[in-house]
Design an enzyme around this catalytic site. Structure first.
Site, PDB file in Angstrom:
ATOM      1  N   CYS A  63       0.854  -1.196   0.000  1.00  0.00           N
ATOM      2  CA  CYS A  63       0.000   0.000   0.000  1.00  0.00           C
ATOM      3  C   CYS A  63       0.893   1.251   0.000  1.00  0.00           C
ATOM      4  CB  CYS A  63      -0.882  -0.007   1.239  1.00  0.00           C
ATOM      5  SG  CYS A  63       0.081   0.014   2.753  1.00  0.00           S
ATOM      6  N   HIS A 104       2.706   2.376  11.157  1.00  0.00           N
ATOM      7  CA  HIS A 104       1.656   1.978  12.114  1.00  0.00           C
ATOM      8  C   HIS A 104       1.349   3.070  13.125  1.00  0.00           C
ATOM      9  CE1 HIS A 104       3.622  -1.972  11.052  1.00  0.00           C
ATOM     10  NE2 HIS A 104       2.382  -2.198  10.740  1.00  0.00           N
ATOM     11  N   CYS A 134       1.292   6.486   8.632  1.00  0.00           N
ATOM     12  CA  CYS A 134       0.420   6.573   7.455  1.00  0.00           C
ATOM     13  C   CYS A 134      -0.702   7.580   7.731  1.00  0.00           C
ATOM     14  CB  CYS A 134      -0.171   5.192   7.181  1.00  0.00           C
ATOM     15  SG  CYS A 134      -1.391   5.216   5.861  1.00  0.00           S
ATOM     16  N   HIS A 174      -0.753  -5.599  18.821  1.00  0.00           N
ATOM     17  CA  HIS A 174      -0.224  -5.062  17.557  1.00  0.00           C
ATOM     18  C   HIS A 174       0.218  -3.617  17.772  1.00  0.00           C
ATOM     19  CE1 HIS A 174      -0.048  -3.654  13.415  1.00  0.00           C
ATOM     20  NE2 HIS A 174       0.003  -4.920  13.045  1.00  0.00           N
ATOM     21  N   GLU A 207       0.102  -1.019  15.970  1.00  0.00           N
ATOM     22  CA  GLU A 207      -0.873   0.026  15.619  1.00  0.00           C
ATOM     23  C   GLU A 207      -1.920   0.192  16.726  1.00  0.00           C
ATOM     24  OE1 GLU A 207      -3.020  -0.243  11.789  1.00  0.00           O
ATOM     25  OE2 GLU A 207      -4.650   0.767  12.843  1.00  0.00           O
ATOM     26  N   CYS A 266      -8.817   0.879   6.551  1.00  0.00           N
ATOM     27  CA  CYS A 266      -8.348   1.775   5.486  1.00  0.00           C
ATOM     28  C   CYS A 266      -8.775   1.292   4.099  1.00  0.00           C
ATOM     29  CB  CYS A 266      -6.839   1.965   5.563  1.00  0.00           C
ATOM     30  SG  CYS A 266      -5.903   0.554   4.962  1.00  0.00           S
ATOM     31  N   SER A 320       2.682 -11.124   9.152  1.00  0.00           N
ATOM     32  CA  SER A 320       1.900  -9.977   8.686  1.00  0.00           C
ATOM     33  C   SER A 320       0.417 -10.207   8.935  1.00  0.00           C
ATOM     34  CB  SER A 320       2.174  -9.766   7.189  1.00  0.00           C
ATOM     35  OG  SER A 320       1.104  -9.077   6.590  1.00  0.00           O
ATOM     36  N   ASN A 378      -2.281  -8.457   8.009  1.00  0.00           N
ATOM     37  CA  ASN A 378      -3.224  -8.319   6.889  1.00  0.00           C
ATOM     38  C   ASN A 378      -3.060  -9.465   5.890  1.00  0.00           C
ATOM     39  OD1 ASN A 378      -1.849  -7.167   4.279  1.00  0.00           O
ATOM     40  ND2 ASN A 378      -0.839  -6.207   6.024  1.00  0.00           N
TER      41      ASN A 378
HETATM   42  S1  SF4 Z   1      -3.354   2.272   7.153  1.00  0.00           S
HETATM   43 FE1  SF4 Z   1      -3.712   1.108   5.283  1.00  0.00          FE
HETATM   44  S2  SF4 Z   1      -2.660   2.319   3.715  1.00  0.00           S
HETATM   45 FE2  SF4 Z   1      -1.854   2.968   5.672  1.00  0.00          FE
HETATM   46  S3  SF4 Z   1      -0.044   1.733   6.065  1.00  0.00           S
HETATM   47 FE3  SF4 Z   1      -1.759   0.713   7.062  1.00  0.00          FE
HETATM   48  S4  SF4 Z   1      -2.492  -0.760   5.534  1.00  0.00           S
HETATM   49 FE4  SF4 Z   1      -1.230   0.735   4.444  1.00  0.00          FE
END
Ligand code: SF4
Length: 283
Positions: free
Chosen positions: A12, A71, A93, A121, A123, A188, A216, A218
């Site tokens: 991304c 993150h 991001c 995590h 994030e 996102c 990972s 995702n």
């Molecule tokens: S929020 Fe979405 S676009 Fe941004 S780094 Fe994470 S996965 Fe990628």
């Protein structure tokens, strides 16, 4: 054997920009990244080759400059980092910033914040790091364990599946019918695009290959999503993990990849699939 690439797949813009920023700063002087910039060993080896260090805690940083990953992190961590005299480069991001602002607004409006995501995590730690009270849920059992609050403000880790988020928000609403439940959709757009393109591809495929780091989040979510539409799904980290016997009798092989997977890694997996085509022709 036809190879069907998902319409949206792979790295991304948030991760790509963060890697570019790290390389730019590494050229200017010694740099340490706080946590894993991406959960992809190929990318991490490339950064290491440039002399970029990784630290899991700010107290372990030995360079004057520290980079926060895509993150993101909490204001408290940023303040602590600057308090140690470190220069901070933020690669957060913009879509993680959107999630941070949503969570801050929920807390400001008096909602008890509930994050749908993985508790440990990086994030999620960033999203909750400025809150004194919050909950993190990932499945039905976590929702059943929640205490009642008159106002519940729900947001999600940006890489969660839309299906899980909708399901858990519905469950929270049914469990607390007397509460004011406000939901802000912070998954996102690139994640949503990759998930819906993966579904579209998996519906048509006999076998699906998902490319991404073992750790990972995702990528693992993509594996689970594809497995709902295709019985033969394989998660690989690189082309070396692909086995020709997986494609025995397959006519259509679908290909997708997590948001931290570089294009060249995907291309090498696709080239390997084409070689398997020769080794295992469709019946
Ligand atoms: S929020 Fe979405 S676009 Fe941004 S780094 Fe994470 S996965 Fe990628």
């Amino acid at each position: 054997m036809k190879i069907l690439r998902a319409a949206h797949l792979g790295m991304c813009f948030g991760v790509r920009d963060a890697i570019a920023l790290a390389l730019e700063h590494a050229d200017a002087g010694p740099l340490t990244i706080l946590g894993d910039l991406v959960h992809n060993p190929t990318v991490l080896r490339g950064l290491e080759a440039k002399g970029i260090a990784v630290a899991q805690d700010v107290t372990d940083v030995k360079t004057p400059t520290l980079m926060v990953t895509a993150h993101g992190t909490s204001e408290r961590t940023l303040a602590r980092t600057r308090g140690l005299g470190l220069k901070v480069v933020e690669a957060t991001c913009p879509l993680v910033h959107v999630a941070h602002r949503a969570v801050a607004a929920l807390a400001r409006d008096g909602y008890h914040v509930v994050i749908i995501g993985q508790r440990d995590h990086v994030e999620v730690r960033g999203l909750t790091g400025d809150l004194d009270r919050f909950d993190v849920v990932l499945d039905d059992a976590d929702v059943l364990a929640l205490a009642e609050h008159p106002r519940l403000g729900v947001a999600a880790q940006t890489t969660q599946t839309v299906e899980r988020v909708r399901h858990l928000v519905g469950l929270i609403r049914r469990r607390f019918p007397q509460s004011d439940v406000r939901f802000v959709d912070t998954v996102c757009k690139p994640t949503k695009q990759r998930q819906s393109a993966a579904v579209e591809m998996a519906r048509q495929a006999d076998v699906v290959v998902v490319v991404g780091g073992w750790s990972s989040n995702n990528t693992r979510e993509l594996v689970q999503t594809c497995a709902r539409y295709c019985a033969r799904v394989h998660h690989v980290q690189t082309d070396a993990d692909v086995r020709a016997e997986w494609f025995d009798g397959a006519e259509v092989v679908g290909l997708t990849a997590g948001t931290s997977t570089p294009n060249d890694v995907i291309d090498r997996v696709e080239a390997r699939l084409r070689r398997c085509q020769v080794e295992v022709p469709a019946r």
